[in-house]
Design an enzyme around this catalytic site. Structure first.
Site, PDB file in Angstrom:
ATOM      1  N   TYR A  48      26.859  63.305  88.206  1.00  0.00           N
ATOM      2  CA  TYR A  48      27.329  64.692  88.351  1.00  0.00           C
ATOM      3  C   TYR A  48      28.678  64.614  89.052  1.00  0.00           C
ATOM      4  O   TYR A  48      28.746  64.170  90.203  1.00  0.00           O
ATOM      5  CB  TYR A  48      26.372  65.504  89.213  1.00  0.00           C
ATOM      6  CG  TYR A  48      25.023  65.753  88.579  1.00  0.00           C
ATOM      7  CD1 TYR A  48      24.769  66.929  87.876  1.00  0.00           C
ATOM      8  CD2 TYR A  48      23.986  64.825  88.694  1.00  0.00           C
ATOM      9  CE1 TYR A  48      23.527  67.168  87.303  1.00  0.00           C
ATOM     10  CE2 TYR A  48      22.732  65.059  88.121  1.00  0.00           C
ATOM     11  CZ  TYR A  48      22.514  66.238  87.432  1.00  0.00           C
ATOM     12  OH  TYR A  48      21.277  66.477  86.866  1.00  0.00           O
ATOM     13  N   TYR A  90      15.738  67.724  93.947  1.00  0.00           N
ATOM     14  CA  TYR A  90      16.015  67.233  92.586  1.00  0.00           C
ATOM     15  C   TYR A  90      14.737  66.714  91.918  1.00  0.00           C
ATOM     16  O   TYR A  90      14.495  67.011  90.744  1.00  0.00           O
ATOM     17  CB  TYR A  90      17.086  66.134  92.633  1.00  0.00           C
ATOM     18  CG  TYR A  90      17.655  65.827  91.268  1.00  0.00           C
ATOM     19  CD1 TYR A  90      18.711  66.575  90.745  1.00  0.00           C
ATOM     20  CD2 TYR A  90      17.128  64.817  90.477  1.00  0.00           C
ATOM     21  CE1 TYR A  90      19.217  66.318  89.482  1.00  0.00           C
ATOM     22  CE2 TYR A  90      17.625  64.554  89.217  1.00  0.00           C
ATOM     23  CZ  TYR A  90      18.669  65.297  88.726  1.00  0.00           C
ATOM     24  OH  TYR A  90      19.175  65.045  87.469  1.00  0.00           O
ATOM     25  N   PRO A 106      22.004  74.923  84.320  1.00  0.00           N
ATOM     26  CA  PRO A 106      21.350  73.630  84.072  1.00  0.00           C
ATOM     27  C   PRO A 106      21.703  72.528  85.071  1.00  0.00           C
ATOM     28  O   PRO A 106      21.133  71.438  85.006  1.00  0.00           O
ATOM     29  CB  PRO A 106      21.833  73.251  82.664  1.00  0.00           C
ATOM     30  CG  PRO A 106      23.041  74.068  82.417  1.00  0.00           C
ATOM     31  CD  PRO A 106      22.929  75.293  83.238  1.00  0.00           C
ATOM     32  N   HIS A 146      13.744  57.488  86.085  1.00  0.00           N
ATOM     33  CA  HIS A 146      14.955  57.302  86.911  1.00  0.00           C
ATOM     34  C   HIS A 146      14.583  57.448  88.374  1.00  0.00           C
ATOM     35  O   HIS A 146      13.938  58.413  88.753  1.00  0.00           O
ATOM     36  CB  HIS A 146      16.001  58.366  86.573  1.00  0.00           C
ATOM     37  CG  HIS A 146      16.791  58.042  85.346  1.00  0.00           C
ATOM     38  ND1 HIS A 146      18.014  58.590  85.075  1.00  0.00           N
ATOM     39  CD2 HIS A 146      16.540  57.194  84.327  1.00  0.00           C
ATOM     40  CE1 HIS A 146      18.479  58.115  83.933  1.00  0.00           C
ATOM     41  NE2 HIS A 146      17.593  57.275  83.458  1.00  0.00           N
ATOM     42  N   LYS A 170      16.401  72.281  86.187  1.00  0.00           N
ATOM     43  CA  LYS A 170      15.158  72.917  86.639  1.00  0.00           C
ATOM     44  C   LYS A 170      14.464  73.822  85.609  1.00  0.00           C
ATOM     45  O   LYS A 170      13.289  74.141  85.776  1.00  0.00           O
ATOM     46  CB  LYS A 170      15.434  73.774  87.891  1.00  0.00           C
ATOM     47  CG  LYS A 170      15.807  72.954  89.114  1.00  0.00           C
ATOM     48  CD  LYS A 170      14.604  72.224  89.663  1.00  0.00           C
ATOM     49  CE  LYS A 170      14.963  71.212  90.710  1.00  0.00           C
ATOM     50  NZ  LYS A 170      14.567  69.856  90.417  1.00  0.00           N
TER      51      LYS A 170
HETATM   52  C1  LIG Z   1      22.334  73.453  77.403  1.00  0.00           C
HETATM   53  C2  LIG Z   1      21.043  73.540  78.178  1.00  0.00           C
HETATM   54  C3  LIG Z   1      20.652  72.447  78.972  1.00  0.00           C
HETATM   55  C4  LIG Z   1      19.479  72.506  79.705  1.00  0.00           C
HETATM   56  N1  LIG Z   1      19.125  71.427  80.483  1.00  0.00           N
HETATM   57  C5  LIG Z   1      17.973  71.461  81.187  1.00  0.00           C
HETATM   58  C6  LIG Z   1      17.523  70.314  81.936  1.00  0.00           C
HETATM   59  O1  LIG Z   1      18.162  69.248  81.983  1.00  0.00           O
HETATM   60  N2  LIG Z   1      16.337  70.401  82.589  1.00  0.00           N
HETATM   61  C7  LIG Z   1      15.569  71.544  82.550  1.00  0.00           C
HETATM   62  O2  LIG Z   1      14.484  71.576  83.148  1.00  0.00           O
HETATM   63  N3  LIG Z   1      15.962  72.639  81.829  1.00  0.00           N
HETATM   64  C8  LIG Z   1      17.132  72.626  81.143  1.00  0.00           C
HETATM   65  N4  LIG Z   1      17.487  73.710  80.368  1.00  0.00           N
HETATM   66  C9  LIG Z   1      16.626  74.890  80.354  1.00  0.00           C
HETATM   67  C10 LIG Z   1      15.424  74.721  79.419  1.00  0.00           C
HETATM   68  O3  LIG Z   1      15.852  74.363  78.145  1.00  0.00           O
HETATM   69  C11 LIG Z   1      14.635  76.028  79.387  1.00  0.00           C
HETATM   70  O4  LIG Z   1      14.375  76.432  80.705  1.00  0.00           O
HETATM   71  C12 LIG Z   1      13.301  75.886  78.617  1.00  0.00           C
HETATM   72  O5  LIG Z   1      13.545  75.827  77.245  1.00  0.00           O
HETATM   73  C13 LIG Z   1      12.364  77.057  78.921  1.00  0.00           C
HETATM   74  O6  LIG Z   1      11.240  76.990  78.101  1.00  0.00           O
HETATM   75  P1  LIG Z   1      10.501  78.315  77.629  1.00  0.00           P
HETATM   76  O7  LIG Z   1       9.354  77.859  76.806  1.00  0.00           O
HETATM   77  O8  LIG Z   1      10.256  79.176  78.797  1.00  0.00           O
HETATM   78  O9  LIG Z   1      11.569  79.097  76.759  1.00  0.00           O
HETATM   79  P2  LIG Z   1      12.235  78.714  75.367  1.00  0.00           P
HETATM   80  O10 LIG Z   1      12.422  77.248  75.257  1.00  0.00           O
HETATM   81  O11 LIG Z   1      13.405  79.590  75.214  1.00  0.00           O
HETATM   82  O12 LIG Z   1      11.116  79.110  74.304  1.00  0.00           O
HETATM   83  C14 LIG Z   1      10.841  80.458  73.997  1.00  0.00           C
HETATM   84  C15 LIG Z   1      10.297  80.533  72.584  1.00  0.00           C
HETATM   85  O13 LIG Z   1       9.967  81.873  72.297  1.00  0.00           O
HETATM   86  C16 LIG Z   1      10.418  82.196  70.994  1.00  0.00           C
HETATM   87  N5  LIG Z   1      10.631  83.652  70.892  1.00  0.00           N
HETATM   88  C17 LIG Z   1      11.652  84.386  71.408  1.00  0.00           C
HETATM   89  N6  LIG Z   1      11.488  85.682  71.106  1.00  0.00           N
HETATM   90  C18 LIG Z   1      10.358  85.785  70.398  1.00  0.00           C
HETATM   91  C19 LIG Z   1       9.672  86.858  69.799  1.00  0.00           C
HETATM   92  N7  LIG Z   1      10.156  88.117  69.859  1.00  0.00           N
HETATM   93  N8  LIG Z   1       8.527  86.610  69.144  1.00  0.00           N
HETATM   94  C20 LIG Z   1       8.034  85.352  69.073  1.00  0.00           C
HETATM   95  N9  LIG Z   1       8.642  84.270  69.613  1.00  0.00           N
HETATM   96  C21 LIG Z   1       9.787  84.501  70.268  1.00  0.00           C
HETATM   97  C22 LIG Z   1      11.705  81.402  70.855  1.00  0.00           C
HETATM   98  O14 LIG Z   1      12.070  81.204  69.500  1.00  0.00           O
HETATM   99  C23 LIG Z   1      11.333  80.108  71.547  1.00  0.00           C
HETATM  100  O15 LIG Z   1      10.764  79.166  70.679  1.00  0.00           O
HETATM  101  C24 LIG Z   1      18.659  73.679  79.634  1.00  0.00           C
HETATM  102  C25 LIG Z   1      19.034  74.748  78.819  1.00  0.00           C
HETATM  103  C26 LIG Z   1      20.207  74.700  78.104  1.00  0.00           C
HETATM  104  C27 LIG Z   1      20.593  75.875  77.233  1.00  0.00           C
END
Ligand SMILES: Cc1cc2nc3c(=O)[nH]c(=O)nc-3n(C[C@H](O)[C@H](O)[C@H](O)COP(=O)(O)OP(=O)(O)OC[C@H]3O[C@@H](n4cnc5c(N)ncnc54)[C@H](O)[C@@H]3O)c2cc1C
Length: 392
Positions: free
Chosen positions: A202, A386, A294, A72, A298
Protein backbone atom coordinates in the site's frame (compact mmCIF):
# COMPACT_ATOMS: atom_id res chain seq x y z
CA UNK A 1 -44.74 -21.40 -3.08
CA UNK A 2 -43.38 -21.35 0.49
CA UNK A 3 -39.95 -21.47 2.08
CA UNK A 4 -38.56 -20.43 5.45
CA UNK A 5 -36.17 -17.76 4.25
CA UNK A 6 -36.00 -15.89 0.97
CA UNK A 7 -32.49 -14.60 0.30
CA UNK A 8 -32.28 -11.76 -2.20
CA UNK A 9 -28.89 -11.71 -3.96
CA UNK A 10 -26.40 -14.46 -4.82
CA UNK A 11 -23.24 -12.53 -3.98
CA UNK A 12 -20.94 -13.72 -1.20
CA UNK A 13 -23.39 -12.68 1.56
CA UNK A 14 -26.41 -14.43 0.04
CA UNK A 15 -24.60 -17.61 -0.96
CA UNK A 16 -22.78 -17.98 2.35
CA UNK A 17 -26.05 -17.53 4.24
CA UNK A 18 -27.78 -20.11 2.05
CA UNK A 19 -24.97 -22.57 2.69
CA UNK A 20 -25.10 -22.20 6.50
CA UNK A 21 -28.90 -22.44 6.54
CA UNK A 22 -29.01 -25.53 4.31
CA UNK A 23 -26.40 -27.30 6.44
CA UNK A 24 -28.54 -26.50 9.47
CA UNK A 25 -31.62 -27.97 7.80
CA UNK A 26 -33.37 -24.61 7.24
CA UNK A 27 -35.05 -24.26 3.83
CA UNK A 28 -34.27 -21.19 1.79
CA UNK A 29 -34.57 -19.83 -1.72
CA UNK A 30 -32.06 -17.48 -3.35
CA UNK A 31 -33.27 -14.94 -5.93
CA UNK A 32 -30.56 -13.31 -8.03
CA UNK A 33 -31.08 -10.59 -10.64
CA UNK A 34 -28.07 -11.46 -12.83
CA UNK A 35 -27.02 -14.64 -14.63
CA UNK A 36 -24.78 -17.21 -12.95
CA UNK A 37 -21.95 -16.43 -15.39
CA UNK A 38 -22.17 -12.72 -14.60
CA UNK A 39 -22.13 -13.24 -10.84
CA UNK A 40 -19.20 -15.65 -11.05
CA UNK A 41 -17.07 -13.36 -13.17
CA UNK A 42 -17.47 -10.13 -11.16
CA UNK A 43 -13.92 -9.08 -10.24
CA UNK A 44 -13.75 -7.49 -6.80
CA UNK A 45 -12.26 -8.43 -3.44
CA UNK A 46 -9.20 -10.56 -2.90
CA UNK A 47 -8.19 -10.51 0.77
CA UNK A 48 -10.00 -12.77 3.26
CA UNK A 49 -9.73 -12.27 7.01
CA UNK A 50 -9.11 -15.25 9.28
CA UNK A 51 -12.76 -15.03 10.40
CA UNK A 52 -13.96 -15.40 6.79
CA UNK A 53 -11.56 -18.26 6.12
CA UNK A 54 -12.79 -20.04 9.27
CA UNK A 55 -16.42 -19.58 8.20
CA UNK A 56 -15.74 -21.03 4.75
CA UNK A 57 -14.00 -23.98 6.43
CA UNK A 58 -16.95 -24.53 8.75
CA UNK A 59 -19.45 -24.70 5.90
CA UNK A 60 -17.24 -27.06 3.91
CA UNK A 61 -16.37 -24.66 1.08
CA UNK A 62 -12.65 -24.33 1.64
CA UNK A 63 -10.95 -27.14 -0.29
CA UNK A 64 -9.98 -25.10 -3.36
CA UNK A 65 -9.12 -22.06 -1.22
CA UNK A 66 -6.73 -24.23 0.81
CA UNK A 67 -5.12 -25.51 -2.39
CA UNK A 68 -4.99 -22.32 -4.44
CA UNK A 69 -5.22 -19.45 -1.94
CA UNK A 70 -2.11 -17.65 -0.70
CA UNK A 71 -1.85 -17.26 3.09
CA UNK A 72 -0.15 -13.94 3.92
CA UNK A 73 1.40 -13.12 7.26
CA UNK A 74 2.46 -9.59 6.45
CA UNK A 75 1.96 -6.62 4.15
CA UNK A 76 3.98 -3.54 3.24
CA UNK A 77 3.40 0.16 3.57
CA UNK A 78 5.38 2.58 1.43
CA UNK A 79 5.99 6.31 1.65
CA UNK A 80 7.27 7.85 -1.56
CA UNK A 81 8.58 4.46 -2.61
CA UNK A 82 10.30 3.45 0.63
CA UNK A 83 8.86 0.19 1.96
CA UNK A 84 8.38 -1.12 5.46
CA UNK A 85 6.66 -4.30 6.54
CA UNK A 86 3.81 -4.97 8.99
CA UNK A 87 4.35 -8.45 10.41
CA UNK A 88 0.66 -9.29 10.90
CA UNK A 89 1.21 -12.78 12.25
CA UNK A 90 3.96 -11.78 14.67
CA UNK A 91 1.97 -8.79 15.93
CA UNK A 92 -1.35 -10.62 16.40
CA UNK A 93 -0.26 -13.93 17.92
CA UNK A 94 -0.60 -15.94 14.78
CA UNK A 95 -3.40 -14.43 12.64
CA UNK A 96 -3.07 -14.34 8.87
CA UNK A 97 -5.13 -13.28 5.89
CA UNK A 98 -5.80 -15.37 2.77
CA UNK A 99 -5.44 -13.96 -0.73
CA UNK A 100 -8.18 -15.69 -2.73
CA UNK A 101 -10.36 -13.85 -5.24
CA UNK A 102 -14.01 -13.04 -4.66
CA UNK A 103 -14.75 -14.61 -8.04
CA UNK A 104 -13.37 -17.90 -6.70
CA UNK A 105 -15.24 -17.63 -3.36
CA UNK A 106 -18.49 -16.99 -5.25
CA UNK A 107 -17.88 -19.87 -7.68
CA UNK A 108 -17.15 -22.27 -4.81
CA UNK A 109 -20.25 -21.18 -2.88
CA UNK A 110 -22.58 -21.44 -5.88
CA UNK A 111 -21.18 -24.85 -6.82
CA UNK A 112 -21.63 -26.11 -3.24
CA UNK A 113 -25.17 -24.72 -3.02
CA UNK A 114 -26.29 -26.33 -6.25
CA UNK A 115 -24.67 -29.64 -5.24
CA UNK A 116 -26.69 -29.54 -1.98
CA UNK A 117 -29.89 -28.85 -3.90
CA UNK A 118 -30.32 -25.25 -2.70
CA UNK A 119 -32.80 -23.47 -4.94
CA UNK A 120 -31.10 -20.53 -6.66
CA UNK A 121 -33.07 -18.61 -9.28
CA UNK A 122 -30.74 -16.60 -11.52
CA UNK A 123 -32.04 -13.79 -13.74
CA UNK A 124 -35.00 -13.22 -11.39
CA UNK A 125 -36.76 -10.00 -12.44
CA UNK A 126 -38.64 -7.41 -10.38
CA UNK A 127 -37.77 -9.03 -7.04
CA UNK A 128 -39.88 -7.21 -4.45
CA UNK A 129 -40.23 -7.77 -0.68
CA UNK A 130 -43.76 -7.35 0.76
CA UNK A 131 -45.33 -7.07 4.22
CA UNK A 132 -42.01 -6.99 6.04
CA UNK A 133 -43.69 -5.45 9.10
CA UNK A 134 -46.22 -8.27 9.41
CA UNK A 135 -45.87 -11.89 10.54
CA UNK A 136 -46.33 -13.24 7.01
CA UNK A 137 -43.92 -11.52 4.64
CA UNK A 138 -43.55 -12.61 1.03
CA UNK A 139 -41.44 -11.86 -2.01
CA UNK A 140 -42.59 -11.61 -5.60
CA UNK A 141 -40.49 -12.00 -8.76
CA UNK A 142 -40.75 -12.95 -12.39
CA UNK A 143 -38.65 -15.02 -14.77
CA UNK A 144 -38.15 -14.08 -18.43
CA UNK A 145 -41.01 -11.59 -18.37
CA UNK A 146 -43.46 -14.33 -17.27
CA UNK A 147 -46.14 -14.25 -14.60
CA UNK A 148 -45.44 -12.89 -11.14
CA UNK A 149 -44.41 -15.65 -8.72
CA UNK A 150 -45.14 -15.27 -5.02
CA UNK A 151 -43.00 -16.91 -2.31
CA UNK A 152 -44.29 -16.82 1.26
CA UNK A 153 -41.68 -17.02 3.99
CA UNK A 154 -40.83 -16.38 7.64
CA UNK A 155 -37.97 -13.97 6.97
CA UNK A 156 -36.38 -12.09 4.08
CA UNK A 157 -32.59 -11.69 3.95
CA UNK A 158 -31.61 -8.64 1.92
CA UNK A 159 -28.18 -9.63 0.58
CA UNK A 160 -28.64 -7.66 -2.63
CA UNK A 161 -25.71 -5.26 -2.46
CA UNK A 162 -25.58 -1.49 -2.52
CA UNK A 163 -27.90 -1.13 -5.55
CA UNK A 164 -30.45 -3.70 -4.39
CA UNK A 165 -34.12 -3.27 -3.48
CA UNK A 166 -34.26 -4.52 0.10
CA UNK A 167 -32.71 -1.56 1.94
CA UNK A 168 -35.27 0.76 0.37
CA UNK A 169 -38.10 -1.49 1.57
CA UNK A 170 -37.40 -0.15 5.07
CA UNK A 171 -39.56 2.97 5.51
CA UNK A 172 -37.61 6.21 5.10
CA UNK A 173 -38.62 7.48 8.52
CA UNK A 174 -36.98 4.43 10.12
CA UNK A 175 -33.76 4.41 8.05
CA UNK A 176 -30.74 6.53 8.90
CA UNK A 177 -27.85 6.70 6.48
CA UNK A 178 -24.31 7.89 7.08
CA UNK A 179 -22.10 8.51 4.08
CA UNK A 180 -18.78 9.85 2.85
CA UNK A 181 -18.00 9.87 -0.86
CA UNK A 182 -14.28 10.22 -1.58
CA UNK A 183 -13.16 12.70 -4.26
CA UNK A 184 -11.23 10.07 -6.27
CA UNK A 185 -11.45 6.52 -7.58
CA UNK A 186 -9.24 3.46 -8.04
CA UNK A 187 -8.14 2.50 -11.52
CA UNK A 188 -7.57 -1.26 -11.30
CA UNK A 189 -6.02 -3.76 -13.69
CA UNK A 190 -5.70 -7.52 -13.71
CA UNK A 191 -2.78 -8.99 -15.63
CA UNK A 192 -1.50 -12.53 -16.08
CA UNK A 193 1.96 -11.71 -14.70
CA UNK A 194 3.70 -12.65 -11.42
CA UNK A 195 3.25 -10.06 -8.62
CA UNK A 196 6.13 -7.64 -7.91
CA UNK A 197 6.17 -8.70 -4.25
CA UNK A 198 4.88 -11.85 -2.52
CA UNK A 199 2.92 -9.55 -0.14
CA UNK A 200 0.69 -6.52 -0.77
CA UNK A 201 2.16 -3.02 -0.96
CA UNK A 202 0.00 0.00 0.00
CA UNK A 203 1.84 3.10 -1.18
CA UNK A 204 1.37 6.75 -0.29
CA UNK A 205 3.14 8.72 -3.01
CA UNK A 206 2.95 12.42 -3.66
CA UNK A 207 1.41 11.60 -7.06
CA UNK A 208 -1.31 9.54 -5.34
CA UNK A 209 -2.00 6.15 -3.81
CA UNK A 210 -1.00 2.83 -5.42
CA UNK A 211 -1.64 -0.77 -4.40
CA UNK A 212 0.26 -3.84 -5.58
CA UNK A 213 -1.90 -6.90 -4.97
CA UNK A 214 -2.43 -10.29 -6.54
CA UNK A 215 -4.93 -13.08 -7.11
CA UNK A 216 -2.37 -15.90 -7.46
CA UNK A 217 1.37 -16.42 -8.03
CA UNK A 218 0.83 -15.72 -11.72
CA UNK A 219 -1.98 -13.15 -11.68
CA UNK A 220 -1.43 -9.58 -10.45
CA UNK A 221 -3.95 -6.97 -9.38
CA UNK A 222 -2.74 -3.37 -9.33
CA UNK A 223 -4.54 -0.14 -8.49
CA UNK A 224 -3.72 3.55 -8.77
CA UNK A 225 -5.70 6.45 -7.33
CA UNK A 226 -7.20 8.61 -10.09
CA UNK A 227 -9.86 11.30 -10.52
CA UNK A 228 -13.30 9.69 -10.46
CA UNK A 229 -14.20 11.08 -13.90
CA UNK A 230 -10.97 9.83 -15.51
CA UNK A 231 -11.34 8.43 -19.02
CA UNK A 232 -10.05 4.85 -19.25
CA UNK A 233 -8.99 5.49 -22.88
CA UNK A 234 -6.38 7.89 -21.50
CA UNK A 235 -4.79 5.02 -19.61
CA UNK A 236 -3.24 2.52 -22.03
CA UNK A 237 -1.45 -0.30 -20.19
CA UNK A 238 2.03 1.19 -20.62
CA UNK A 239 0.98 4.41 -18.90
CA UNK A 240 -0.41 2.45 -15.96
CA UNK A 241 2.78 0.38 -15.61
CA UNK A 242 4.89 3.57 -15.76
CA UNK A 243 2.76 5.20 -13.07
CA UNK A 244 2.87 2.11 -10.85
CA UNK A 245 6.66 2.01 -11.14
CA UNK A 246 6.86 5.62 -9.91
CA UNK A 247 4.29 5.36 -7.10
CA UNK A 248 5.41 1.97 -5.75
CA UNK A 249 9.07 3.05 -5.77
CA UNK A 250 12.35 1.64 -7.06
CA UNK A 251 12.45 -1.45 -4.84
CA UNK A 252 9.05 -2.67 -6.07
CA UNK A 253 9.50 -1.35 -9.61
CA UNK A 254 12.61 -3.49 -10.06
CA UNK A 255 10.35 -6.57 -9.77
CA UNK A 256 7.31 -5.39 -11.74
CA UNK A 257 6.65 -7.72 -14.67
CA UNK A 258 4.63 -5.89 -17.32
CA UNK A 259 1.97 -7.56 -19.43
CA UNK A 260 -1.33 -6.81 -21.11
CA UNK A 261 -4.25 -6.14 -18.76
CA UNK A 262 -7.35 -8.29 -19.28
CA UNK A 263 -9.55 -6.27 -16.92
CA UNK A 264 -9.42 -2.53 -16.43
CA UNK A 265 -11.95 -0.43 -14.57
CA UNK A 266 -12.40 2.58 -12.30
CA UNK A 267 -14.15 2.03 -8.96
CA UNK A 268 -15.57 4.85 -6.81
CA UNK A 269 -14.70 4.97 -3.11
CA UNK A 270 -17.40 5.40 -0.53
CA UNK A 271 -18.05 4.91 3.18
CA UNK A 272 -21.73 4.21 3.84
CA UNK A 273 -23.85 2.71 6.59
CA UNK A 274 -27.62 2.31 6.73
CA UNK A 275 -29.16 1.72 10.15
CA UNK A 276 -30.93 -0.37 11.37
CA UNK A 277 -29.96 -3.60 9.64
CA UNK A 278 -33.27 -5.19 10.59
CA UNK A 279 -36.82 -3.98 10.21
CA UNK A 280 -39.68 -6.34 11.00
CA UNK A 281 -39.06 -9.56 9.12
CA UNK A 282 -36.38 -8.09 6.81
CA UNK A 283 -32.70 -8.43 7.67
CA UNK A 284 -29.93 -6.73 5.68
CA UNK A 285 -26.45 -8.22 5.32
CA UNK A 286 -23.31 -7.15 3.44
CA UNK A 287 -23.16 -4.29 0.94
CA UNK A 288 -26.95 -3.91 1.13
CA UNK A 289 -26.36 -2.19 4.48
CA UNK A 290 -22.84 -0.80 4.27
CA UNK A 291 -19.95 0.04 1.97
CA UNK A 292 -16.31 0.64 2.82
CA UNK A 293 -13.57 2.01 0.60
CA UNK A 294 -11.52 -1.02 -0.50
CA UNK A 295 -8.31 0.24 1.17
CA UNK A 296 -8.75 -1.94 4.26
CA UNK A 297 -10.03 -4.99 2.30
CA UNK A 298 -13.07 -5.19 4.56
CA UNK A 299 -16.22 -5.29 2.33
CA UNK A 300 -16.43 -9.00 1.62
CA UNK A 301 -15.27 -9.78 5.14
CA UNK A 302 -18.02 -7.66 6.69
CA UNK A 303 -20.54 -9.47 4.50
CA UNK A 304 -19.25 -12.73 6.00
CA UNK A 305 -19.41 -11.50 9.61
CA UNK A 306 -22.97 -10.16 9.14
CA UNK A 307 -23.97 -13.55 7.79
CA UNK A 308 -22.36 -15.27 10.74
CA UNK A 309 -24.47 -13.22 13.21
CA UNK A 310 -27.64 -13.56 11.13
CA UNK A 311 -27.33 -17.31 10.59
CA UNK A 312 -26.64 -17.84 14.30
CA UNK A 313 -29.84 -15.92 15.12
CA UNK A 314 -31.97 -17.78 12.57
CA UNK A 315 -30.66 -21.16 13.68
CA UNK A 316 -31.50 -20.31 17.33
CA UNK A 317 -35.00 -19.24 16.26
CA UNK A 318 -35.73 -22.50 14.41
CA UNK A 319 -34.16 -24.63 17.15
CA UNK A 320 -36.14 -23.39 20.12
CA UNK A 321 -38.14 -20.35 19.06
CA UNK A 322 -35.66 -17.95 20.70
CA UNK A 323 -35.91 -14.44 19.26
CA UNK A 324 -33.29 -12.65 21.38
CA UNK A 325 -30.47 -13.11 18.84
CA UNK A 326 -32.75 -11.95 16.01
CA UNK A 327 -33.66 -8.88 18.07
CA UNK A 328 -30.00 -8.19 18.76
CA UNK A 329 -28.76 -8.79 15.18
CA UNK A 330 -28.67 -5.18 14.01
CA UNK A 331 -26.85 -3.92 17.10
CA UNK A 332 -24.30 -6.73 17.05
CA UNK A 333 -23.56 -6.52 13.32
CA UNK A 334 -23.35 -2.70 13.37
CA UNK A 335 -20.85 -2.72 16.25
CA UNK A 336 -18.40 -4.63 14.05
CA UNK A 337 -19.37 -2.72 10.89
CA UNK A 338 -18.55 0.66 12.45
CA UNK A 339 -15.12 -0.50 13.58
CA UNK A 340 -14.32 -1.71 10.07
CA UNK A 341 -15.73 1.55 8.67
CA UNK A 342 -13.38 3.45 10.97
CA UNK A 343 -10.33 1.42 9.93
CA UNK A 344 -11.10 1.67 6.19
CA UNK A 345 -11.72 5.43 6.45
CA UNK A 346 -8.54 5.96 8.46
CA UNK A 347 -6.39 3.80 6.16
CA UNK A 348 -7.78 5.63 3.13
CA UNK A 349 -7.05 8.95 4.84
CA UNK A 350 -3.37 8.27 5.48
CA UNK A 351 -2.58 6.75 2.07
CA UNK A 352 -4.39 8.93 -0.51
CA UNK A 353 -3.96 12.45 -1.86
CA UNK A 354 -7.04 14.58 -1.21
CA UNK A 355 -7.58 17.46 -3.65
CA UNK A 356 -8.78 19.77 -0.85
CA UNK A 357 -5.82 19.12 1.45
CA UNK A 358 -2.57 21.06 1.50
CA UNK A 359 1.15 20.53 2.12
CA UNK A 360 0.59 20.50 5.89
CA UNK A 361 -1.88 17.64 5.59
CA UNK A 362 0.58 15.66 3.53
CA UNK A 363 3.26 16.21 6.22
CA UNK A 364 0.76 14.82 8.76
CA UNK A 365 0.25 11.70 6.64
CA UNK A 366 3.98 11.15 6.28
CA UNK A 367 4.51 11.70 10.02
CA UNK A 368 1.77 9.20 10.83
CA UNK A 369 3.23 6.56 8.54
CA UNK A 370 6.70 7.22 9.99
CA UNK A 371 5.23 6.80 13.48
CA UNK A 372 3.70 3.46 12.47
CA UNK A 373 7.04 2.39 11.00
CA UNK A 374 8.85 2.95 14.29
CA UNK A 375 6.17 2.17 16.88
CA UNK A 376 5.45 -1.42 17.89
CA UNK A 377 2.21 -0.28 19.56
CA UNK A 378 0.99 1.44 16.38
CA UNK A 379 1.88 -1.62 14.30
CA UNK A 380 -0.16 -3.88 16.60
CA UNK A 381 -3.18 -1.61 16.09
CA UNK A 382 -2.79 -1.69 12.31
CA UNK A 383 -2.23 -5.45 12.24
CA UNK A 384 -5.16 -6.42 14.49
CA UNK A 385 -7.55 -4.35 12.39
CA UNK A 386 -6.17 -5.63 9.09
CA UNK A 387 -6.44 -9.33 10.02
CA UNK A 388 -9.96 -8.63 11.27
CA UNK A 389 -11.41 -8.00 14.70
CA UNK A 390 -12.89 -11.00 16.51
CA UNK A 391 -16.58 -11.86 16.19
CA UNK A 392 -18.09 -10.79 19.48
C1 LIG B 1 -12.92 -2.71 -6.88
C2 LIG B 1 -13.37 -3.36 -5.59
C3 LIG B 1 -12.41 -3.99 -4.78
C4 LIG B 1 -12.79 -4.58 -3.59
N1 LIG B 1 -11.83 -5.18 -2.80
C5 LIG B 1 -12.19 -5.78 -1.65
C6 LIG B 1 -11.22 -6.50 -0.85
O1 LIG B 1 -10.02 -6.60 -1.17
N2 LIG B 1 -11.66 -7.12 0.28
C7 LIG B 1 -12.98 -7.07 0.66
O2 LIG B 1 -13.34 -7.66 1.69
N3 LIG B 1 -13.92 -6.42 -0.09
C8 LIG B 1 -13.56 -5.78 -1.23
N4 LIG B 1 -14.53 -5.18 -2.01
C9 LIG B 1 -15.91 -5.18 -1.56
C10 LIG B 1 -16.62 -6.51 -1.85
O3 LIG B 1 -16.51 -6.83 -3.20
C11 LIG B 1 -18.09 -6.38 -1.43
O4 LIG B 1 -18.15 -5.89 -0.12
C12 LIG B 1 -18.83 -7.74 -1.52
O5 LIG B 1 -19.08 -8.07 -2.85
C13 LIG B 1 -20.15 -7.69 -0.74
O6 LIG B 1 -20.88 -8.86 -0.96
P1 LIG B 1 -22.46 -8.84 -0.96
O7 LIG B 1 -22.88 -10.25 -1.19
O8 LIG B 1 -22.94 -8.14 0.24
O9 LIG B 1 -22.87 -7.90 -2.17
P2 LIG B 1 -22.66 -8.10 -3.73
O10 LIG B 1 -21.39 -8.82 -4.01
O11 LIG B 1 -22.88 -6.79 -4.35
O12 LIG B 1 -23.84 -9.10 -4.14
C14 LIG B 1 -25.18 -8.66 -4.20
C15 LIG B 1 -25.92 -9.52 -5.20
O13 LIG B 1 -27.27 -9.12 -5.22
C16 LIG B 1 -27.72 -9.06 -6.56
N5 LIG B 1 -28.86 -8.12 -6.66
C17 LIG B 1 -28.83 -6.77 -6.62
N6 LIG B 1 -30.07 -6.27 -6.73
C18 LIG B 1 -30.90 -7.31 -6.84
C19 LIG B 1 -32.30 -7.44 -6.99
N7 LIG B 1 -33.09 -6.36 -7.08
N8 LIG B 1 -32.83 -8.67 -7.06
C20 LIG B 1 -32.04 -9.77 -6.98
N9 LIG B 1 -30.69 -9.73 -6.85
C21 LIG B 1 -30.15 -8.51 -6.77
C22 LIG B 1 -26.50 -8.58 -7.32
O14 LIG B 1 -26.57 -8.89 -8.71
C23 LIG B 1 -25.39 -9.34 -6.62
O15 LIG B 1 -25.14 -10.60 -7.19
C24 LIG B 1 -14.17 -4.57 -3.20
C25 LIG B 1 -15.12 -3.98 -4.03
C26 LIG B 1 -14.75 -3.37 -5.20
C27 LIG B 1 -15.80 -2.73 -6.08
Amino acid sequence: MRTKIVIVGAGPAGMLLSQILQISGIDCLVLERKSRAYVESRVRAGVLEQVTVDLLERVGVADRMRREGLPHDGFNLAVDGELFRIDMTGLTQGSKVMVYGQTEVTRDLIEAALARGTQVVFEAEDVTPHDIEGAQPFVTYRVAGGETIRVDCDFIAGCDGFHGVCRNAIPEEIRRTFERVYPFGWLGILSEVPPCNHELIYSNHERGFALASMRSRTRSRYYIQCPIDENLDDWPDERIWDELAIRLGDEAAAHIVRGPSFEKSIAPLRSFVSEPMRHGRLFLAGDAAHIVPPTGAKGLNLAASDVHFLAEAMIAFYKDGAEDLLNDYSRKALARVWKAERFSWWFTGITHRFPDRNAFDRKMQVAELDYIRHSHAAQITVAENYVGLPLE
